[in-house]
Scaffold this motif. Structure first.
Motif, PDB file in Angstrom:
ATOM      1  N   LYS A  69      40.350  42.653  42.556  1.00  0.00           N
ATOM      2  CA  LYS A  69      39.125  43.459  42.410  1.00  0.00           C
ATOM      3  C   LYS A  69      37.922  42.569  42.174  1.00  0.00           C
ATOM      4  N   ALA A  70      38.124  41.502  41.422  1.00  0.00           N
ATOM      5  CA  ALA A  70      37.015  40.622  41.027  1.00  0.00           C
ATOM      6  C   ALA A  70      36.438  39.846  42.203  1.00  0.00           C
ATOM      7  N   ILE A  71      37.149  39.794  43.337  1.00  0.00           N
ATOM      8  CA  ILE A  71      36.661  39.040  44.497  1.00  0.00           C
ATOM      9  C   ILE A  71      35.277  39.509  44.903  1.00  0.00           C
ATOM     10  N   ARG A  72      35.037  40.794  44.846  1.00  0.00           N
ATOM     11  CA  ARG A  72      33.766  41.334  45.340  1.00  0.00           C
ATOM     12  C   ARG A  72      32.568  40.925  44.487  1.00  0.00           C
ATOM     13  N   SER A  73      32.820  40.525  43.258  1.00  0.00           N
ATOM     14  CA  SER A  73      31.667  40.185  42.421  1.00  0.00           C
ATOM     15  C   SER A  73      31.204  38.734  42.631  1.00  0.00           C
ATOM     16  N   GLY A  74      31.687  38.115  43.717  1.00  0.00           N
ATOM     17  CA  GLY A  74      31.149  36.806  44.088  1.00  0.00           C
ATOM     18  C   GLY A  74      31.947  35.640  43.563  1.00  0.00           C
ATOM     19  N   GLU A  75      31.327  34.463  43.579  1.00  0.00           N
ATOM     20  CA  GLU A  75      32.034  33.198  43.302  1.00  0.00           C
ATOM     21  C   GLU A  75      32.811  33.237  41.988  1.00  0.00           C
ATOM     22  N   ASP A  76      32.190  33.703  40.936  1.00  0.00           N
ATOM     23  CA  ASP A  76      32.833  33.687  39.630  1.00  0.00           C
ATOM     24  C   ASP A  76      34.078  34.571  39.607  1.00  0.00           C
ATOM     25  N   GLY A  77      33.935  35.760  40.174  1.00  0.00           N
ATOM     26  CA  GLY A  77      35.039  36.705  40.165  1.00  0.00           C
ATOM     27  C   GLY A  77      36.247  36.170  40.900  1.00  0.00           C
ATOM     28  N   ALA A  78      36.002  35.431  41.979  1.00  0.00           N
ATOM     29  CA  ALA A  78      37.104  35.005  42.845  1.00  0.00           C
ATOM     30  C   ALA A  78      37.839  33.779  42.316  1.00  0.00           C
ATOM     31  N   CYS A  79      37.291  33.113  41.313  1.00  0.00           N
ATOM     32  CA  CYS A  79      37.851  31.801  40.982  1.00  0.00           C
ATOM     33  C   CYS A  79      39.270  31.866  40.414  1.00  0.00           C
ATOM     34  N   ILE A  80      39.648  32.973  39.806  1.00  0.00           N
ATOM     35  CA  ILE A  80      41.018  33.057  39.284  1.00  0.00           C
ATOM     36  C   ILE A  80      42.009  33.224  40.440  1.00  0.00           C
ATOM     37  N   VAL A  81      41.631  34.047  41.408  1.00  0.00           N
ATOM     38  CA  VAL A  81      42.476  34.177  42.601  1.00  0.00           C
ATOM     39  C   VAL A  81      42.629  32.817  43.274  1.00  0.00           C
ATOM     40  N   ASN A  82      41.526  32.097  43.413  1.00  0.00           N
ATOM     41  CA  ASN A  82      41.578  30.755  44.027  1.00  0.00           C
ATOM     42  C   ASN A  82      42.599  29.886  43.307  1.00  0.00           C
TER      43      ASN A  82
ATOM     44  N   GLY B 217      46.895  45.284  45.075  1.00  0.00           N
ATOM     45  CA  GLY B 217      45.677  46.088  44.936  1.00  0.00           C
ATOM     46  C   GLY B 217      44.591  45.748  45.943  1.00  0.00           C
ATOM     47  N   VAL B 218      45.000  45.310  47.150  1.00  0.00           N
ATOM     48  CA  VAL B 218      44.017  44.994  48.192  1.00  0.00           C
ATOM     49  C   VAL B 218      43.528  46.302  48.816  1.00  0.00           C
ATOM     50  N   GLU B 219      42.225  46.527  48.714  1.00  0.00           N
ATOM     51  CA  GLU B 219      41.676  47.804  49.172  1.00  0.00           C
ATOM     52  C   GLU B 219      40.668  47.655  50.300  1.00  0.00           C
ATOM     53  N   THR B 220      40.020  46.511  50.396  1.00  0.00           N
ATOM     54  CA  THR B 220      38.914  46.384  51.357  1.00  0.00           C
ATOM     55  C   THR B 220      39.127  45.249  52.358  1.00  0.00           C
ATOM     56  N   ASP B 221      38.401  45.359  53.476  1.00  0.00           N
ATOM     57  CA  ASP B 221      38.315  44.311  54.498  1.00  0.00           C
ATOM     58  C   ASP B 221      37.909  42.983  53.895  1.00  0.00           C
ATOM     59  N   GLU B 222      36.912  43.074  53.027  1.00  0.00           N
ATOM     60  CA  GLU B 222      36.344  41.884  52.410  1.00  0.00           C
ATOM     61  C   GLU B 222      37.402  41.131  51.583  1.00  0.00           C
ATOM     62  N   GLN B 223      38.163  41.883  50.794  1.00  0.00           N
ATOM     63  CA  GLN B 223      39.226  41.262  49.986  1.00  0.00           C
ATOM     64  C   GLN B 223      40.284  40.649  50.887  1.00  0.00           C
TER      65      GLN B 223
END
Ligand code: C2E
Ligand code: MG
Ligand code: MG
Ligand code: MG
Length: 284
Positions: free
Chosen positions: A208-221, A238-244
């Motif tokens: 979910k945090a991916i959408r909030s930009g660089e900071d949100g995505a860093c744990i997934v990274n 919990g993948v819901e969007t194209d963007e994710q």
């Protein structure tokens, strides 16, 4: 704050407690009946290879078709089942249905199809856990290498020595082991290379945090990079969007699960989907 509200506050509090107790007793009685009357259903959510759109696995998620209250979700009854020891029967019922359904699909030609099942801590902590699980899948002729068990970090950290022994036995028999909700538990990274783990499931909160930009995505990274380094498979939940999806693909996360590809569905619906691989993302 009960005291601050004086006598009335206290009475209100004790009344609501007794209503809770009555509800609990009703629910417990209903759940006992549900097991006898066969009201529990296993729904399946696809785990999809993000580059081929092929279903590689199905996660079994329990539902309760309640005669009056309709379809109930695990949060409505699982905690109670765990407190009352009904969890043993419930787990047995879920695994029986899942082995029957997915076992059939494997025999129908989907020979690599993986069945993922969630295990409760009570179940794993039982001294005869390994024998019970193996007896049950063998009774269905279900191939152990097609089974993946999902446990959480907390279950592992609770009793590392006992659990690691059990996981080793299961892994030696071909069963795969996944860590569910990875990143939300104790997160002691020390156990990961000491245990026979095959898969990390990235918790949906990080996706979910991916959408909030660089900071949100860093744990997934970080989790995906670690999984690559340790040669573990990774499933993003919990993948819901194209963007994710696009972002996860760009990281090299090849397996995804979530509403983008569809929620958990009953066996007859999933069976039709299996006939049409590769699946397309469904509108939801
Ligand atoms: P879990 O194993 O982490 O399962 C993922 C949960 O996220 C499921 O909820 C699933 O329906 C939901 N989900 C999947 N994709 C998405 C998405 O894109 N967005 C959102 N918002 N949610 C998504 P569910 O089925 O309500 O299950 C909740 C939890 O209950 C599971 O979490 C698992 O820990 C437990 N559970 C479910 N079935 C069983 C079972 O048979 N035995 C045991 N012991 N636990 C179970
Ligand atoms: Mg799970
Ligand atoms: Mg999870
Ligand atoms: Mg969970």
């Amino acid at each position: 704050h009960v005291k601050a509200r004086g006598k009335d506050g206290y009475r209100f509090y004790s009344e609501s407690m007794s209503i809770d107790t009555a509800n609990r007793l009703n629910l417990e009685r209903d759940l006992r009946l549900a097991l006898e009357r066969d009201e529990l259903r296993v729904f399946y959510q696809p785990q999809v290879c993000s580059s081929s759109n092929r279903i590689v696995g199905l996660e079994a998620l329990v539902r309760w078709q309640h005669p009056e209250r309709g379809l109930l979700y695990p949060r409505d009854f699982l905690p109670l089942a765990e407190e009352t020891k009904l969890i043993g029967k419930l787990s047995e019922c879920v695994l029986d249905q899942a082995c029957r359904d997915v076992g059939q699909w494997i025999r129908d030609g989907h020979s690599d199809l993986r069945l993922a099942v969630n295990l409760s801590p009570v179940q794993v902590e039982h001294p005869r856990f390994v024998e019970t699980l193996m007896d049950q899948i063998q009774a269905h002729g279900f191939p152990p290498q097609n089974l993946e068990i999902e446990i959480t970090e907390n279950v592992i950290m609770n009793d590392l020595e006992q659990i690691s022994q059990k996981l080793r036995e299961l892994a030696a028999l071909g069963v795969r082991i996944a860590i569910d909700d990875f990143g939300t538990g104790y997160s002691s990274l020390n156990y990961i290379h000491r245990l026979p783990i095959h898969t990390l499931k990235v918790d949906q909160s990080f996706v979910k945090a991916i959408r909030s930009g660089e900071d949100g995505a860093c744990i997934v990274n970080a989790i995906v990079a670690m999984a690559h380094g340790l040669k573990l498979e990774i499933v993003a939940e919990g993948v819901e969007t194209d963007e994710q999806l696009a972002y996860l693909k760009s990281l090299g996360c090849h397996q995804v699960q979530g509403f983008f590809y569809g929620p958990a569905r009953p066996a007859d619906v999933i069976e039709k989907t299996l006939g049409h691989i590769p699946v397309r993302a469904v509108a939801f």
